[in-house]
Enzyme design. Sequence first.
Site, PDB file in Angstrom:
ATOM      1  N   ASP A 181     -90.702  31.157  71.748  1.00 42.56           N
ATOM      2  CA  ASP A 181     -91.193  32.479  72.822  1.00 42.56           C
ATOM      3  C   ASP A 181     -91.791  33.330  71.909  1.00 42.56           C
ATOM      4  O   ASP A 181     -91.707  33.271  70.764  1.00 42.56           O
ATOM      5  CB  ASP A 181     -89.826  32.494  73.443  1.00 42.56           C
ATOM      6  CG  ASP A 181     -89.997  33.859  74.075  1.00 42.56           C
ATOM      7  OD1 ASP A 181     -91.066  33.966  74.924  1.00 42.56           O
ATOM      8  OD2 ASP A 181     -89.197  34.981  74.253  1.00 42.56           O
ATOM      9  N   ASP A 187     -92.327  37.492  73.114  1.00 36.83           N
ATOM     10  CA  ASP A 187     -91.615  38.651  72.937  1.00 36.83           C
ATOM     11  C   ASP A 187     -90.053  38.600  72.913  1.00 36.83           C
ATOM     12  O   ASP A 187     -89.258  37.722  73.654  1.00 36.83           O
ATOM     13  CB  ASP A 187     -91.807  39.244  74.582  1.00 36.83           C
ATOM     14  CG  ASP A 187     -93.191  39.560  74.763  1.00 36.83           C
ATOM     15  OD1 ASP A 187     -93.534  40.715  74.345  1.00 36.83           O
ATOM     16  OD2 ASP A 187     -93.849  38.788  75.333  1.00 36.83           O
ATOM     17  N   ASP A 245     -85.457  34.168  73.806  1.00 41.62           N
ATOM     18  CA  ASP A 245     -84.255  35.007  73.925  1.00 41.62           C
ATOM     19  C   ASP A 245     -84.185  35.256  75.605  1.00 41.62           C
ATOM     20  O   ASP A 245     -83.447  36.178  75.880  1.00 41.62           O
ATOM     21  CB  ASP A 245     -84.939  36.297  73.409  1.00 41.62           C
ATOM     22  CG  ASP A 245     -85.852  37.118  74.110  1.00 41.62           C
ATOM     23  OD1 ASP A 245     -86.993  36.133  74.389  1.00 41.62           O
ATOM     24  OD2 ASP A 245     -85.795  38.418  74.402  1.00 41.62           O
TER      25      ASP A 245
HETATM   26 MG    MG Z   1     -88.866  36.497  75.336  1.00 41.52          MG
END
Ligand code: MG
Length: 396
Positions: free
Chosen positions: A126, A128, A330
């Site tokens: 991922d 961000d 996340d």
């Molecule tokens: Mg993220």
Amino acid sequence: MDLKSNHSSPVFTDPVHLSKSRLGLPSNIAPYSTAAQPYSSSGLCLQIPRRKVGKLDDVRASGWLDAMKSSSPPRKKLSKDLISESQSDETDAAYLTWMISCPSALNSFHIITTYAKCKSVVLFLDYDGTLSPIVDNPDAAFMSTAMRAAVKKAAKCFPTAIISGRSRDKVYEFVRLSELCYAGSHGMDIMGPLRESEYVGDHPDCIRTTDEQGKEVHLFQPASEFVPMINEVYKSLLDITKNIIGVKVENNKFCVSVHYRNVDEKMWEEVGKHVFDLLKDFSRLQVTHGRKVLEVRPVIDWNKGKAVEFLLESLGLSHRDDILPIYIGDDRTDEDAFKVLRDCNRGFGILVSTVPKETNAFYSLRDPSEVQEFLKSLVRWKNSASSQTEGSTATV
Ligand SMILES: [Mg+2]
């Protein structure tokens, strides 16, 4: 809203078509066992049924304001000035307890590499909050030079793809590495290697094109028909939220992000109301929740988990028994990818989080700096394993 305790996707509840377990993880790598599902080659990843129009998603049905709050936990304050010692101890104890079921990927590195020894690691990342810190201004979510170097080295050792909720162009602007595959808009915009495959090359949503370097590639955009609708919604959201201080509306081509991390919490309800009221007129769009962001997305059965399956197919790896996919992310949208890997007992997810969370990931890392350390460790391990193999070959 917490993730469901049965480890199903928080938003998409359609059953995932799973590959037969050919990479059964040993009990020492899997915190708990998973049930293998029957394999259906015809149901791999490229059948994209449109979900029933007008069906409310679970978030919408259970109260979007609660969902906005629960999906946006405050960042953990590490300073002793900002948090009392007893609170800090309590938080640490909760985190340590959680790590029993979701251990640190750094602390478990020897277990991971023992299992990966005879396999080819494939990395999915991922962006961000995983490669870049979460910052107040989404346009300033830059990755550090050290992280870029770590990702570049990892991509030289392992097939590597970035799967982000951002538009593909935007995430490429941030990363600027030609060694990777990129999937933007939660996997609804994938640029991957050219591959003659009945699942990839012949799909109506897949076209041949050239990338930034002029190399021939496949471009897969299963939600292309939604672009005019997304543009219309983007313009409307810009207009109706223009008087709310701190709101940032981002057009990610196949989805729209409404960031509220800079909005006073008293105004979150107004943000949510504007978004959900507008969406009443767009029954083919739905809202999902990320970290202080509402995502407006087409109602199609496609997510980051499906993108992982598609990319494995694109890379010619989906039918190989000797691969170990690792997905690091996340966000709640990453849970779809964690779930695919967990359910088909093929590789594992690593959740980046400083707070305990219900998750389908096998392992955890606290923050992007630990992600960077994990990537560097993987590269060191790969290089040392390769040099040992060369050394033993040379002495034969
Ligand atoms: Mg993220």
